[in-house]
Motif scaffolding. Sequence first.
Motif, PDB file in Angstrom:
ATOM      1  N   ARG A  81      -8.095   3.036  -8.705  1.00  0.00           N
ATOM      2  CA  ARG A  81      -7.649   4.304  -9.267  1.00  0.00           C
ATOM      3  C   ARG A  81      -6.250   4.241  -9.875  1.00  0.00           C
ATOM      4  NH1 ARG A  81      -7.701   7.494  -3.562  1.00  0.00           N
ATOM      5  NH2 ARG A  81      -5.926   6.487  -2.544  1.00  0.00           N
ATOM      6  N   ASP A  82      -5.455   3.218  -9.498  1.00  0.00           N
ATOM      7  CA  ASP A  82      -4.118   3.088 -10.079  1.00  0.00           C
ATOM      8  C   ASP A  82      -4.089   2.175 -11.302  1.00  0.00           C
ATOM      9  OD1 ASP A  82      -2.888   4.811  -8.316  1.00  0.00           O
ATOM     10  OD2 ASP A  82      -2.437   3.242  -6.855  1.00  0.00           O
ATOM     11  N   LEU A  83      -5.237   1.657 -11.720  1.00  0.00           N
ATOM     12  CA  LEU A  83      -5.279   0.800 -12.902  1.00  0.00           C
ATOM     13  C   LEU A  83      -4.935   1.618 -14.148  1.00  0.00           C
ATOM     14  CD1 LEU A  83      -6.165  -1.998 -14.148  1.00  0.00           C
ATOM     15  CD2 LEU A  83      -8.393  -0.889 -14.544  1.00  0.00           C
ATOM     16  N   PRO A  84      -3.944   1.191 -14.950  1.00  0.00           N
ATOM     17  CA  PRO A  84      -3.628   1.939 -16.177  1.00  0.00           C
ATOM     18  C   PRO A  84      -4.787   1.861 -17.166  1.00  0.00           C
ATOM     19  CG  PRO A  84      -1.855   0.404 -15.592  1.00  0.00           C
ATOM     20  CD  PRO A  84      -3.025   0.066 -14.726  1.00  0.00           C
ATOM     21  N   VAL A  85      -5.129   2.997 -17.755  1.00  0.00           N
ATOM     22  CA  VAL A  85      -6.213   3.064 -18.735  1.00  0.00           C
ATOM     23  C   VAL A  85      -5.696   3.742 -19.997  1.00  0.00           C
ATOM     24  CG1 VAL A  85      -8.534   3.892 -19.245  1.00  0.00           C
ATOM     25  CG2 VAL A  85      -7.939   3.219 -16.902  1.00  0.00           C
ATOM     26  N   ILE A  86      -5.865   3.070 -21.138  1.00  0.00           N
ATOM     27  CA  ILE A  86      -5.565   3.672 -22.430  1.00  0.00           C
ATOM     28  C   ILE A  86      -6.887   3.851 -23.157  1.00  0.00           C
ATOM     29  CG2 ILE A  86      -4.439   3.370 -24.671  1.00  0.00           C
ATOM     30  CD1 ILE A  86      -2.276   1.758 -23.296  1.00  0.00           C
ATOM     31  N   VAL A  87      -7.222   5.090 -23.475  1.00  0.00           N
ATOM     32  CA  VAL A  87      -8.462   5.390 -24.175  1.00  0.00           C
ATOM     33  C   VAL A  87      -8.245   5.207 -25.673  1.00  0.00           C
ATOM     34  CG1 VAL A  87     -10.133   7.191 -24.738  1.00  0.00           C
ATOM     35  CG2 VAL A  87      -9.257   6.987 -22.401  1.00  0.00           C
ATOM     36  N   THR A  88      -9.150   4.461 -26.308  1.00  0.00           N
ATOM     37  CA  THR A  88      -9.138   4.307 -27.775  1.00  0.00           C
ATOM     38  C   THR A  88     -10.486   4.816 -28.270  1.00  0.00           C
ATOM     39  OG1 THR A  88      -9.986   2.042 -27.630  1.00  0.00           O
ATOM     40  CG2 THR A  88      -7.597   2.313 -27.651  1.00  0.00           C
ATOM     41  N   SER A  89     -10.486   5.928 -28.980  1.00  0.00           N
ATOM     42  CA  SER A  89     -11.753   6.572 -29.341  1.00  0.00           C
ATOM     43  C   SER A  89     -11.642   7.268 -30.678  1.00  0.00           C
ATOM     44  CB  SER A  89     -12.151   7.574 -28.257  1.00  0.00           C
ATOM     45  OG  SER A  89     -13.308   8.283 -28.625  1.00  0.00           O
ATOM     46  N   SER A  90     -12.805   7.400 -31.336  1.00  0.00           N
ATOM     47  CA  SER A  90     -12.872   8.153 -32.589  1.00  0.00           C
ATOM     48  C   SER A  90     -13.244   9.607 -32.342  1.00  0.00           C
ATOM     49  CB  SER A  90     -13.902   7.507 -33.532  1.00  0.00           C
ATOM     50  OG  SER A  90     -15.172   7.429 -32.902  1.00  0.00           O
ATOM     51  N   LEU A  91     -13.464   9.974 -31.082  1.00  0.00           N
ATOM     52  CA  LEU A  91     -13.781  11.367 -30.757  1.00  0.00           C
ATOM     53  C   LEU A  91     -12.583  12.260 -31.060  1.00  0.00           C
ATOM     54  CD1 LEU A  91     -15.706  11.327 -27.359  1.00  0.00           C
ATOM     55  CD2 LEU A  91     -16.594  12.001 -29.583  1.00  0.00           C
ATOM     56  N   GLU A  92     -12.812  13.361 -31.748  1.00  0.00           N
ATOM     57  CA  GLU A  92     -11.757  14.314 -32.058  1.00  0.00           C
ATOM     58  C   GLU A  92     -11.813  15.472 -31.062  1.00  0.00           C
ATOM     59  OE1 GLU A  92      -9.460  13.917 -34.279  1.00  0.00           O
ATOM     60  OE2 GLU A  92     -10.257  12.161 -35.318  1.00  0.00           O
ATOM     61  N   GLY A  93     -10.780  16.291 -31.079  1.00  0.00           N
ATOM     62  CA  GLY A  93     -10.782  17.489 -30.247  1.00  0.00           C
ATOM     63  C   GLY A  93      -9.881  17.375 -29.039  1.00  0.00           C
ATOM     64  N   MET A  94      -9.076  18.406 -28.837  1.00  0.00           N
ATOM     65  CA  MET A  94      -8.145  18.430 -27.718  1.00  0.00           C
ATOM     66  C   MET A  94      -8.865  18.389 -26.374  1.00  0.00           C
ATOM     67  SD  MET A  94      -5.064  18.371 -26.737  1.00  0.00           S
ATOM     68  CE  MET A  94      -4.217  18.697 -28.300  1.00  0.00           C
ATOM     69  N   ALA A  95     -10.061  18.961 -26.295  1.00  0.00           N
ATOM     70  CA  ALA A  95     -10.790  19.007 -25.028  1.00  0.00           C
ATOM     71  C   ALA A  95     -11.095  17.606 -24.521  1.00  0.00           C
ATOM     72  CB  ALA A  95     -12.089  19.795 -25.196  1.00  0.00           C
ATOM     73  N   ASN A  96     -11.450  16.688 -25.434  1.00  0.00           N
ATOM     74  CA  ASN A  96     -11.743  15.312 -25.027  1.00  0.00           C
ATOM     75  C   ASN A  96     -10.488  14.604 -24.519  1.00  0.00           C
ATOM     76  OD1 ASN A  96     -14.547  15.266 -25.704  1.00  0.00           O
ATOM     77  ND2 ASN A  96     -13.977  15.148 -27.861  1.00  0.00           N
ATOM     78  N   ILE A  97      -9.376  14.847 -25.198  1.00  0.00           N
ATOM     79  CA  ILE A  97      -8.106  14.239 -24.773  1.00  0.00           C
ATOM     80  C   ILE A  97      -7.725  14.740 -23.387  1.00  0.00           C
ATOM     81  CG2 ILE A  97      -5.648  14.013 -25.303  1.00  0.00           C
ATOM     82  CD1 ILE A  97      -6.361  14.343 -28.260  1.00  0.00           C
ATOM     83  N   VAL A  98      -7.804  16.060 -23.202  1.00  0.00           N
ATOM     84  CA  VAL A  98      -7.441  16.665 -21.918  1.00  0.00           C
ATOM     85  C   VAL A  98      -8.337  16.131 -20.805  1.00  0.00           C
ATOM     86  CG1 VAL A  98      -7.405  18.823 -20.613  1.00  0.00           C
ATOM     87  CG2 VAL A  98      -6.461  18.749 -22.935  1.00  0.00           C
ATOM     88  N   ARG A  99      -9.620  16.016 -21.087  1.00  0.00           N
ATOM     89  CA  ARG A  99     -10.543  15.536 -20.062  1.00  0.00           C
ATOM     90  C   ARG A  99     -10.188  14.110 -19.637  1.00  0.00           C
ATOM     91  NH1 ARG A  99     -17.156  14.791 -20.557  1.00  0.00           N
ATOM     92  NH2 ARG A  99     -17.484  14.226 -18.361  1.00  0.00           N
ATOM     93  N   CYS A 100      -9.860  13.256 -20.603  1.00  0.00           N
ATOM     94  CA  CYS A 100      -9.486  11.875 -20.273  1.00  0.00           C
ATOM     95  C   CYS A 100      -8.216  11.834 -19.416  1.00  0.00           C
ATOM     96  CB  CYS A 100      -9.272  11.063 -21.554  1.00  0.00           C
ATOM     97  SG  CYS A 100     -10.799  10.670 -22.430  1.00  0.00           S
ATOM     98  N   ILE A 101      -7.217  12.617 -19.783  1.00  0.00           N
ATOM     99  CA  ILE A 101      -5.960  12.636 -19.028  1.00  0.00           C
ATOM    100  C   ILE A 101      -6.199  13.168 -17.625  1.00  0.00           C
ATOM    101  CG2 ILE A 101      -3.618  13.549 -18.930  1.00  0.00           C
ATOM    102  CD1 ILE A 101      -4.104  11.469 -21.144  1.00  0.00           C
ATOM    103  N   GLU A 102      -7.036  14.215 -17.512  1.00  0.00           N
ATOM    104  CA  GLU A 102      -7.336  14.775 -16.189  1.00  0.00           C
ATOM    105  C   GLU A 102      -8.080  13.770 -15.308  1.00  0.00           C
ATOM    106  OE1 GLU A 102      -7.678  19.589 -17.112  1.00  0.00           O
ATOM    107  OE2 GLU A 102      -9.485  18.344 -17.106  1.00  0.00           O
TER     108      GLU A 102
END
Length: 346
Positions: A81-102
């Motif tokens: 759970r402490d592994l750093p994760v950087i999401v690289t995606s073509s998905l647009e929309g603030m909801a997707n970004i927020v969900r990943c951060i959460e």
Amino acid sequence: MAEPQAPLTRLLVADDSKVNRQLLARSLELQGHSVECAENGRVALELLRRDTFDLLLLDIEMPEMDGFQVLEQLTGTPQLRDLPVIVTSSLEGMANIVRCIELGAEDYLHKPVNAVLLKARIGASLEKKRLRDQQKELVRRFATSEVAQDLEQSGFALGGRNLRGTVMFSDIRGFTALVESQPPQETIELLNTYYALMFEAINGHGGVVNQMIGDGLMAIFGAPLPLSDHGAAAVRAALGMVEMVERLNAERSGLGKASIRIGVGIATGEMVAGYTGTRQRATYTCIGDTVNLAARLEEHTKTAQRTILIDPATCVSLGGRIPVELLGPVALRGKALPVEVYAVVS
């Protein structure tokens, strides 16, 4: 003479596009990283559980298991759970970004990813991981493995919980006179050796040493992690401590040094265990009448001239497996009524 090179950081790239994986892996390798690739989330999780990585670069839209599902699995796995994760995606929309951060992602970068920005974000994420790893190492170094495990599983929170366990107090008899008779360096050397032996005996039976004050120590059996038969475990640990001291005395005798003796008090019952102090400085401990009783029994070993004294609850928990001798009711300091005291026959 050439300076030693820093170890390569290991990155995992999870993306269902072969072209994207190859391009990203090549770019990261040119930056000095070691890179492995996974074609979907399921394969990525298998690699993470089998090997050690410093950072995960994660696509969202993948077959079999998408990026959201991977993040959920990582969050629910203590060792990942402490592994750093950087999401690289073509998905647009603030909801997707927020969900990943959460779900625990460090960052979210839109494809096509800017190479300079990606390099900066990877550097920042790896630095955060380095600091977290240092913090974990400090916890492992200055706390027992059980407390470290409890912190990793449950997190840190001031407060306590009610439980039934066993408490042990022990110290060296005549320690003040011993200190006055030898140089300070010899005293430090003796204490270091003594504590190493006592920790081995206590930890070997599931106990946790939570306090060391001068020549005295306090240990808990049954917290922070549950321990079956904690009363018997504490008595067996005490017997192991006595045996360790006898071996130490044989060595000291050969060097012409004075022998040492210890006194151990053990009590079983209800207590409140948890982290006390402040968020800046805290310790794992337990409080309650059981703790006080164990301390008083340790004090009484001097009067009773016995090495290990236990209370009735601990005696009952032994079930006759370890021989004891009833010393009778004793008026202990701070106790309103006399307490039946038993001496463990070693």
